[in-house]
Design a protein around this motif. Structure first.
Motif, mmCIF file in Angstrom:
data_model
loop_
_atom_site.group_PDB
_atom_site.id
_atom_site.type_symbol
_atom_site.label_atom_id
_atom_site.label_comp_id
_atom_site.label_asym_id
_atom_site.label_seq_id
_atom_site.Cartn_x
_atom_site.Cartn_y
_atom_site.Cartn_z
ATOM 1 N N UNK A 44 0.838 -1.197 0.000
ATOM 2 C CA UNK A 44 0.000 0.000 0.000
ATOM 3 C C UNK A 44 0.873 1.247 0.000
ATOM 4 N N UNK A 45 0.373 2.305 -0.644
ATOM 5 C CA UNK A 45 1.148 3.553 -0.610
ATOM 6 C C UNK A 45 1.129 4.182 0.783
ATOM 7 N N UNK A 46 2.122 4.950 1.064
ATOM 8 C CA UNK A 46 2.195 5.713 2.311
ATOM 9 C C UNK A 46 1.156 6.834 2.250
ATOM 10 N N UNK A 47 0.255 6.853 3.214
ATOM 11 C CA UNK A 47 -0.739 7.933 3.265
ATOM 12 C C UNK A 47 -0.504 8.821 4.486
ATOM 13 N N UNK A 48 0.607 8.608 5.156
ATOM 14 C CA UNK A 48 0.844 9.309 6.421
ATOM 15 C C UNK A 48 1.796 10.488 6.307
ATOM 16 N N UNK A 49 2.350 10.677 5.119
ATOM 17 C CA UNK A 49 3.238 11.831 4.954
ATOM 18 C C UNK A 49 4.690 11.500 5.237
ATOM 19 N N UNK A 50 5.539 12.515 5.075
ATOM 20 C CA UNK A 50 6.993 12.290 5.079
ATOM 21 C C UNK A 50 7.560 11.746 6.388
ATOM 22 N N UNK A 51 6.870 11.995 7.501
ATOM 23 C CA UNK A 51 7.403 11.431 8.748
ATOM 24 C C UNK A 51 7.305 9.906 8.746
ATOM 25 N N UNK A 52 6.484 9.395 7.893
ATOM 26 C CA UNK A 52 6.369 7.944 7.732
ATOM 27 C C UNK A 52 6.898 7.574 6.346
ATOM 28 N N UNK A 53 7.986 8.220 5.945
ATOM 29 C CA UNK A 53 8.463 8.063 4.567
ATOM 30 C C UNK A 53 9.080 6.700 4.331
ATOM 31 N N UNK A 54 8.249 5.699 4.416
ATOM 32 C CA UNK A 54 8.767 4.378 4.128
ATOM 33 C C UNK A 54 7.642 3.501 3.605
ATOM 34 N N UNK A 55 8.014 2.433 2.992
ATOM 35 C CA UNK A 55 7.050 1.529 2.375
ATOM 36 C C UNK A 55 6.708 0.423 3.349
ATOM 37 N N UNK A 56 5.544 -0.153 3.162
ATOM 38 C CA UNK A 56 5.080 -1.147 4.112
ATOM 39 C C UNK A 56 4.814 -2.490 3.435
ATOM 40 N N UNK A 57 5.806 -3.364 3.408
ATOM 41 C CA UNK A 57 5.614 -4.662 2.754
ATOM 42 C C UNK A 57 4.674 -5.603 3.508
ATOM 43 N N UNK A 58 4.224 -5.222 4.702
ATOM 44 C CA UNK A 58 3.511 -6.214 5.521
ATOM 45 C C UNK A 58 2.200 -6.668 4.874
ATOM 46 N N UNK A 214 11.295 5.504 -2.731
ATOM 47 C CA UNK A 214 10.205 5.106 -1.830
ATOM 48 C C UNK A 214 8.836 5.394 -2.434
ATOM 49 N N UNK A 215 8.752 5.207 -3.712
ATOM 50 C CA UNK A 215 7.451 5.372 -4.363
ATOM 51 C C UNK A 215 7.369 4.432 -5.555
ATOM 52 N N UNK A 216 6.458 3.498 -5.482
ATOM 53 C CA UNK A 216 6.291 2.558 -6.592
ATOM 54 C C UNK A 216 5.256 3.105 -7.571
ATOM 55 N N UNK A 217 5.487 2.914 -8.850
ATOM 56 C CA UNK A 217 4.502 3.330 -9.845
ATOM 57 C C UNK A 217 3.157 2.648 -9.593
ATOM 58 N N UNK A 218 3.195 1.440 -9.049
ATOM 59 C CA UNK A 218 1.943 0.698 -8.807
ATOM 60 C C UNK A 218 1.037 1.430 -7.813
ATOM 61 N N UNK A 219 1.621 2.351 -7.024
ATOM 62 C CA UNK A 219 0.794 3.103 -6.072
ATOM 63 C C UNK A 219 -0.261 3.944 -6.793
#
Ligand SMILES: O=P(O)(O)OC[C@H]1O[C@H](OP(=O)(O)OP(=O)(O)O)[C@H](O)[C@@H]1O
Ligand SMILES: Nc1ncnc2[nH]cnc12
Length: 224
Positions: A44-58, A214-219
């Motif tokens: 899923x894309x990050x929807x929390x902004x730059x303080x959470x600037x990371x991807x979530x493989x979970x 930290x941004x996939x085109x699939x987002x």
């Protein structure tokens, strides 16, 4: 590289991939054509902004085929390397590490964040992508010389976390057979790990720059 064709129209179901038919992938769906890294588009894309600037493989771990393919990709380069034990790093590295261990038919050693282990342990300070100083610990009664360890974590960004785990394993005399993570970013520390240890990750070559950003085109066409 286009990992997966996703319809811009939110629709209810996925039909397994036939030819060029566009499709929407639900979290538990599996495409008929499982291209390398197909499961990364489940993130899923990050929807929390730059303080959470990371991807979530979970999210991809929720899909059993995705998890199995991810583990298979992580084990790919190590087929002819003897591994005695898999070690995973707290916290998300536990999920992948335990899955890798089970697939290999080996045991799993938890490398913990500080102050959780109630047994004699060795600790190692490190700094990770947050810039904060942290400590990890490993029990003293498992690692020993001649033990060949495969280290697993979810992600390698600065490499600070993995490097600390490597130090713990090596300081106790064991050997790091290799390092596995869903992604190893092209940072100084990520490159250091790749230059000094056998490694595996799940990122097809054409996607590495997206991972580093930290941004996939699939987002763009992500629908939950
Ligand atoms: O390469 P580095 O810059 O050191 O960062 C990598 C670490 O950061 C993430 O974990 P994190 O500590 O954020 O949390 P977790 O508890 O969710 O695994 C990741 O899973 C690695 O463990
Ligand atoms: N899961 C992750 N995605 C992107 N950057 C990270 N840095 C540490 N963990 C990360």
């Amino acid at each position: 590289m286009l990992l997966f064709q996703i319809s811009p129209v939110p629709s209810m179901s996925l039909t397994p991939c036939h030819g060029h038919r566009p499709l929407v992938m639900d979290v538990l769906d599996v495409p008929a054509d499982r291209q390398k890294g197909w499961y990364l588009s489940l993130m899923a894309p990050n929807t929390k902004g730059p303080e959470f600037a990371w991807l979530d493989p979970s999210r991809l771990y929720c899909n059993s085929q995705a998890l199995a393919d991810c583990v298979k990709d992580l084990l790919g380069p190590f087929h002819s390397d003897p591994v005695d034990l898999v070690a995973g790093i707290d916290a998300m590295g536990f999920i992948l590490g335990a899955s890798v261990a089970t697939t290999l038919g080996k045991g799993f050693l938890a490398i913990r964040k500080a102050c959780h282990l109630c047994v004699a342990n060795q600790n190692q300070n490190y700094t990770d992508y947050t810039g904060r100083e942290k400590t990890m610990e490993v029990r003293l009664d498992v690692l020993k010389p001649d033990l060949r360890v495969l280290l697993v974590d979810q992600w390698i960004e600065t490499g600070g976390t993995m490097r600390a785990a490597i130090q713990l394993v090596e300081n106790l005399g064991a050997t790091v057979t290799g390092v596995a993570a869903v992604a190893i970013e092209n940072t100084e520390g990520g490159k250091w790990i790749k230059e000094n240890y056998k490694f595996s990750h799940c990122i097809p070559e054409g996607l590495q720059s997206q991972v580093d950003r930290k941004h996939l085109d699939s987002f763009k066409s992500f629908t939950k």
